[in-house]
Design a protein around this motif. Structure first.
Motif, PDB file in Angstrom:
ATOM      1  N   SER A  26       8.957  34.340   4.250  1.00 29.35           N
ATOM      2  CA  SER A  26       9.447  33.922   5.557  1.00 29.35           C
ATOM      3  C   SER A  26       9.938  32.476   5.525  1.00 29.35           C
ATOM      4  CB  SER A  26       8.327  34.076   6.596  1.00 29.35           C
ATOM      5  OG  SER A  26       8.772  33.677   7.875  1.00 29.35           O
ATOM      6  N   LEU A  27       9.172  31.585   4.904  1.00 29.36           N
ATOM      7  CA  LEU A  27       9.547  30.173   4.848  1.00 29.36           C
ATOM      8  C   LEU A  27      10.773  29.954   3.966  1.00 29.36           C
ATOM      9  CD1 LEU A  27       5.995  28.581   4.574  1.00 29.36           C
ATOM     10  CD2 LEU A  27       7.589  28.326   6.478  1.00 29.36           C
ATOM     11  N   GLU A  30      13.876  31.124   5.794  1.00 29.67           N
ATOM     12  CA  GLU A  30      14.307  30.285   6.911  1.00 29.67           C
ATOM     13  C   GLU A  30      14.808  28.916   6.464  1.00 29.67           C
ATOM     14  OE1 GLU A  30      12.560  28.472  11.138  1.00 29.67           O
ATOM     15  OE2 GLU A  30      11.318  29.800   9.894  1.00 29.67           O
ATOM     16  N   HIS A  31      14.128  28.316   5.473  1.00 32.68           N
ATOM     17  CA  HIS A  31      14.416  26.925   5.118  1.00 32.68           C
ATOM     18  C   HIS A  31      15.048  26.740   3.740  1.00 32.68           C
ATOM     19  CE1 HIS A  31      12.136  25.790   8.661  1.00 32.68           C
ATOM     20  NE2 HIS A  31      11.094  26.482   8.225  1.00 32.68           N
ATOM     21  N   VAL A  36      10.799  23.999   0.966  1.00 33.16           N
ATOM     22  CA  VAL A  36       9.474  24.522   1.315  1.00 33.16           C
ATOM     23  C   VAL A  36       8.452  24.040   0.288  1.00 33.16           C
ATOM     24  CG1 VAL A  36       8.065  26.601   1.584  1.00 33.16           C
ATOM     25  CG2 VAL A  36      10.400  26.551   2.482  1.00 33.16           C
ATOM     26  N   GLN A  40       3.005  23.936   2.880  1.00 27.04           N
ATOM     27  CA  GLN A  40       3.517  24.699   4.014  1.00 27.04           C
ATOM     28  C   GLN A  40       3.202  26.191   3.865  1.00 27.04           C
ATOM     29  OE1 GLN A  40       7.547  23.067   3.498  1.00 27.04           O
ATOM     30  NE2 GLN A  40       7.521  22.532   5.687  1.00 27.04           N
ATOM     31  N   VAL A  41       3.345  26.693   2.639  1.00 26.26           N
ATOM     32  CA  VAL A  41       3.024  28.103   2.394  1.00 26.26           C
ATOM     33  C   VAL A  41       1.549  28.362   2.671  1.00 26.26           C
ATOM     34  CG1 VAL A  41       2.923  29.941   0.668  1.00 26.26           C
ATOM     35  CG2 VAL A  41       4.877  28.377   0.708  1.00 26.26           C
ATOM     36  N   ALA A  44       0.880  28.430   6.414  1.00 25.01           N
ATOM     37  CA  ALA A  44       1.411  29.641   7.044  1.00 25.01           C
ATOM     38  C   ALA A  44       0.589  30.873   6.686  1.00 25.01           C
ATOM     39  CB  ALA A  44       2.868  29.843   6.632  1.00 25.01           C
TER      40      ALA A  44
END
Length: 218
Positions: A26-27, A30-31, A36, A40-41, A44
């Motif tokens: 997903s990250l 999106e980015h 990323v 951040q992973v 999430a």
């Protein structure tokens, strides 16, 4: 990226690994991969960075695991097309509908694949071919070549083009679905079954009514 850092395709995954893969897909989708971080992973996925590194030795390995998972699911559909029962045209129709369903059921990962495909990054494009689309495309070409050898498909057609038409038709519908819903007269946007059937009718039977060849007088 080094393909050797990726885990084996099809291996059993724990719920924790699956959550990490879903969060990362997903990250990344999106980015973009480069923007990323593993922190951040972890946030999430609801796990620690140490937990991620317990399953995946690097961000690169995590990325490749996502690519492998996508390829594994699609490979099963291709295998059924090649080895399944029924007439060849029927198997093609079943594959096309199952492939379309696969795209929407795995939208996050597919959006990542598409992002990578159009990123302009040659290294990641090469990885995408090596890890996801290359082998599947070669197998599809082999299936259409077998159809030609069996006298089921015109021998003058390029098998690679046949594969591109089939896969690309589904991919366009998936990619443009929201746009199609806004077009006047595009009722197929809300009816995937109708789209798949119509697409395969055109691919298998053509668009023009059979008649005299160009230049001939009827």
């Amino acid at each position: 990226m080094n393909p050797s850092t990726a885990p084996q395709v099809g291996q059993h995954r724990s719920a924790g690994e699956a959550a990490i893969l879903d969060a990362a897909a997903s990250l990344f989708s999106e980015h973009g991969y480069d923007r990323v971080s593993m922190r951040q992973v972890a946030e999430a996925a609801g796990v620690s960075k140490a937990n991620i590194y317990h399953h995946f030795q690097s961000k690169e390995a995590l990325y490749l695991a996502i690519m492998h998972a996508s390829a594994d699911k699609l490979s099963a559909l291709v295998e059924n097309l090649a080895e399944g029962k029924g007439r060849f045209d029927q198997r093609l129709r079943v594959f096309a509908r199952a492939h379309l369903e696969h795209l929407f059921s795995n939208a996050t990962t597919l959006k990542l694949v598409l992002r990578e495909a159009f990123s302009g990054d040659e290294d990641r494009s090469r990885v995408l071919v090596e890890q996801v689309v290359g082998d599947i495309y070669r197998r599809m070409i082999g299936i259409f070549q077998a159809g030609q050898e069996a006298g089921l498909i015109r021998g003058d057609l390029d098998p690679g083009l046949c594969a591109i038409f089939l896969l690309g038709g589904d991919l366009f519908y998936f990619q443009s679905h929201d746009l199609l819903k806004q077009l006047p007269g595009a009722a197929i946007a809300s009816d995937p079954d109708r789209y798949s059937k119509g697409m395969m009718d055109v691919i298998l039977n053509g668009m023009l009514i059979p008649g005299p060849a160009e230049g001939e007088v009827s």
